[in-house]
Structures are given as structure tokens and as C-alpha cells.
Design a protein around this motif. Sequence first.
Motif, short mmCIF file in Angstrom:
data_model
loop_
_atom_site.label_atom_id
_atom_site.label_comp_id
_atom_site.label_asym_id
_atom_site.label_seq_id
_atom_site.Cartn_x
_atom_site.Cartn_y
_atom_site.Cartn_z
N LEU A 217 0.84 -1.18 0.00
CA LEU A 217 0.00 0.00 0.00
C LEU A 217 0.88 1.24 0.00
CD1 LEU A 217 -2.53 -1.13 2.77
CD2 LEU A 217 -2.81 -1.34 0.30
N VAL A 218 0.61 2.15 -0.90
CA VAL A 218 1.41 3.37 -1.00
C VAL A 218 0.49 4.58 -1.00
CG1 VAL A 218 3.09 4.66 -2.35
CG2 VAL A 218 3.20 2.16 -2.31
N GLU A 219 0.65 5.41 0.03
CA GLU A 219 -0.17 6.61 0.15
C GLU A 219 0.50 7.80 -0.54
OE1 GLU A 219 -0.45 4.45 4.23
OE2 GLU A 219 1.08 4.98 2.77
N SER A 220 -0.33 8.74 -0.94
CA SER A 220 0.15 9.99 -1.50
C SER A 220 -0.90 11.06 -1.26
CB SER A 220 0.43 9.84 -3.01
OG SER A 220 -0.75 9.50 -3.70
N GLY A 221 -0.49 12.31 -1.46
CA GLY A 221 -1.44 13.41 -1.37
C GLY A 221 -1.36 14.24 -0.10
N GLY A 222 -0.50 13.85 0.83
CA GLY A 222 -0.37 14.65 2.03
C GLY A 222 0.34 15.96 1.75
N GLY A 223 0.36 16.82 2.77
CA GLY A 223 1.04 18.09 2.61
C GLY A 223 0.63 19.07 3.67
#
Length: 124
Positions: free
Chosen positions: A4-10
Motif C-alpha cells: 500500500l502506497v499513500e500519497s497526497g499529504g502536505g
Amino acid sequence: QVQLVESGGGLVQAGGSLRLSCAASGGTFSSYTMGWFRQAPGKEREFVAAIRWSGGTTYYADSVKGRFTISRDNAKNTVYLQMNSLKPEDTAVYACAARRSYDATRKASEYDYWGQGTQVTVSS
């Protein structure tokens, strides 16, 4: 092995929005319950949202209900977390998790696979 690979944080200002994505590989994504959890510094990991395999049933923590929306696209093996009206107290590392079951749960211990997490910081 499921990955599982998350993205979109900031970094976002209070009142703003972010959309997190979690891409899955290596398993039968469409049969998994998917969840989002978060952990702030010095605090325990807490449940945020979950969605059953078909996407027809969703669950939310009271603290995010009405502001966050979990969804999934089984054709893309991806689960999303749309976060609106963000507050400083939403600041945390957000991680997605997969459970090899059609039944959803709020318990982190009942999920089988975890992503590495993505940082969300909400400034006041």
C-alpha cells in the motif's frame, strides 16, 4: 504480499482541503475492506474511516464525520480520503490499511496490511 502506497499529504491552512490516495498492489483489492487511520505526535493511532469491498458502506470517526469522505475505485486498486474543512487537530500521519475480509472494522489490530503513511499538516 499486498503493498500500500499513500500519497497526497502536505501542508494546508485551516479550512482547506486535501485528497489522500492509497494505491494497492499484490493482492485482490476488490475483496478487501480498506481503512484510513492517523497518528499525531504523542498520541495513539486512531481510526478515521473505512469502506467495505463494494464501496457501498462507509464508516467514520465522529471527529471527521461530515468533513471527510472515503471512496474507492476497484478498477484502479485505489482508495481515497477526501478531507475538507481541515482543522489544526487533523494534523497527523495518515496511513491506509487493508483487511482480508468483507466486513469493516474500526480496530487497527484487525487490519492485515499497512502503508507507510503520509504527513498531513494543518496550520492555523
